[in-house]
Design a protein around this motif. Structure first.
Motif, PDB file in Angstrom:
ATOM      1  N   UNK A 154     -31.726  75.679   4.718  1.00 20.08           N
ATOM      2  CA  UNK A 154     -30.889  76.673   5.538  1.00 20.08           C
ATOM      3  C   UNK A 154     -30.286  77.861   4.748  1.00 20.08           C
ATOM      4  N   UNK A 155     -30.022  79.023   5.331  1.00 20.21           N
ATOM      5  CA  UNK A 155     -29.529  80.190   4.844  1.00 20.21           C
ATOM      6  C   UNK A 155     -29.096  81.120   5.531  1.00 20.21           C
ATOM      7  N   UNK A 156     -27.767  81.880   5.309  1.00 19.86           N
ATOM      8  CA  UNK A 156     -27.157  82.838   6.275  1.00 19.86           C
ATOM      9  C   UNK A 156     -27.101  84.215   5.376  1.00 19.86           C
ATOM     10  N   UNK A 157     -27.535  85.475   6.289  1.00 20.29           N
ATOM     11  CA  UNK A 157     -27.562  86.745   5.567  1.00 20.29           C
ATOM     12  C   UNK A 157     -26.813  87.878   6.349  1.00 20.29           C
ATOM     13  N   UNK A 173     -25.938  79.525  -5.249  1.00 17.72           N
ATOM     14  CA  UNK A 173     -26.350  79.776  -4.074  1.00 17.72           C
ATOM     15  C   UNK A 173     -26.109  81.035  -3.253  1.00 17.72           C
ATOM     16  N   UNK A 174     -25.671  82.061  -3.998  1.00 16.86           N
ATOM     17  CA  UNK A 174     -25.225  83.240  -3.274  1.00 16.86           C
ATOM     18  C   UNK A 174     -25.671  84.610  -4.235  1.00 16.86           C
ATOM     19  N   UNK A 225     -31.236  81.627   8.874  1.00 18.82           N
ATOM     20  CA  UNK A 225     -32.687  81.285   8.663  1.00 18.82           C
ATOM     21  C   UNK A 225     -33.001  79.600   8.392  1.00 18.82           C
ATOM     22  N   UNK A 226     -33.784  79.095   8.868  1.00 15.66           N
ATOM     23  CA  UNK A 226     -34.126  77.747   8.768  1.00 15.66           C
ATOM     24  C   UNK A 226     -35.796  77.723   8.443  1.00 15.66           C
ATOM     25  N   UNK A 241     -26.220  83.618   1.698  1.00 12.21           N
ATOM     26  CA  UNK A 241     -26.020  82.300   1.123  1.00 12.21           C
ATOM     27  C   UNK A 241     -26.756  81.080   1.406  1.00 12.21           C
ATOM     28  N   UNK A 242     -27.206  80.339   0.653  1.00 10.27           N
ATOM     29  CA  UNK A 242     -28.077  79.416   0.530  1.00 10.27           C
ATOM     30  C   UNK A 242     -27.281  78.162   1.099  1.00 10.27           C
ATOM     31  N   UNK A 243     -27.033  77.678   2.410  1.00 14.06           N
ATOM     32  CA  UNK A 243     -26.184  76.566   2.646  1.00 14.06           C
ATOM     33  C   UNK A 243     -26.767  75.212   2.227  1.00 14.06           C
TER      34      UNK A 243
END
Length: 296
Positions: free
Chosen positions: A263-266, A203-204, A293-294, A257-259
């Protein structure tokens, strides 16, 4: 297939024409764009597809310093694509655009273009694409700038992507074209970029990139732009040296990271170096971007 869309974006970037000259207004370029429209795709046969898109965009500055670039745009595009074999795809694309600037500083423009595209995938690891268009951009005289240049010529773009393993891939992109300028009718640019992506856990991933861009302005002006807002009218200094040419080098490193599945955060760091033939217009910029991101 018909898709209706409404896309809102506010990227953390700048324009290659901005030189700053030590003033805060030179880098206060945050903007927001909203595009609403409809796209469609129709499979005539198993190997042939038609596509089309219409979009209406509103581009606005988040500060008054660059309200001179506030514009409304109508964009049309279409294409026909055919796959003669499992390895090849060929097509013909076309586009048209109509830009209207609300502050009447830049000149309004109308653009047209058409040309062939080709894609080649010899195996599941390598993909090559390329496209060429003959592009025409015509400018009116509604703005305050005195540039009367129009653009016509060949523009091109392409990419090469190579998947080295299940977790590692890299790609090269290249493009040459013209767009509405800042203080001039248009800015020509040639760009080459390289990107590598390493997904070291499920996921990363880590992404690194390098870009080279060469720009040339069609013409330029020196003076002040009058900006009208609710609190009154004020002047923003706009100063461009005629026929400015600049080279931009840009390097970035980021991770994401793909939460969840949606949902993800960069987090990314970007370094930009602008090298102009005028030493006073060369500078360095460091940018850190955090994005959440959503996907609906």
């Amino acid at each position: 297939l018909i898709t209706f869309f409404d896309r809102v974006s506010s990227p953390a970037n700048t324009r290659p024409e901005i030189v700053g000259n030590g003033q805060a207004a030179g880098v206060d370029f945050n903007r927001i764009e909203n595009q609403v429209g409809v796209s469609s795709a129709w499979s005539i046969t198993e190997e042939t597809t038609l596509s089309g898109m219409y979009g209406y965009s509103i581009d606005r500055g988040l500060s008054d310093a660059y309200a001179i670039l506030n514009r409304n745009s109508h964009n049309l595009s279409g294409g026909v694509f055919h796959r003669p074999s499992p390895y090849w795809s060929i097509g013909l694309t076309s586009q048209a655009g109509f830009n209207t600037f609300t502050q009447r500083f830049q000149n309004d423009s109308t653009s047209y273009g058409a040309g062939p595209v080709v894609s080649f995938r010899p195996n599941q690891f390598i993909t090559l694409t390329a496209g060429v268009q003959y592009t025409v951009i015509r400018f009116g005289t509604s703005g305050q700038i005195t540039d009367r240049s129009d653009f016509s010529g060949v523009t091109w773009q392409g990419s090469a992507t190579h998947t080295l393993s299940e977790n590692l891939s890299h790609s090269v992109t290249f493009a040459s074209g013209a767009d509405s300028g800042l203080g001039s009718n248009y800015t020509e640019s040639t760009r080459v970029g390289y990107q590598v992506i390493w997904r070291f856990i499920e996921r990363m991933a880590v992404t690194g990139s390098f870009d080279y861009q060469l720009i040339t302005q069609s013409s330029s002006v020196d003076g002040f732009a009058l900006i009208t807002v609710d609190t009154g009218t004020f002047a923003v200094p706009i100063s461009f040296v005629a026929n400015d040419e600049a080279t931009l080098y840009q390097a970035s490193l980021g991770t994401g990271y793909q939460i969840t599945d949606r949902t993800s955060v960069n987090l990314a760091y970007n370094y930009l170096k602008r090298s102009s033939r005028f030493s006073s217009r060369s500078f360095d910029v460091n940018t850190v971007t955090l994005a959440f991101n959503y996907q609906f």
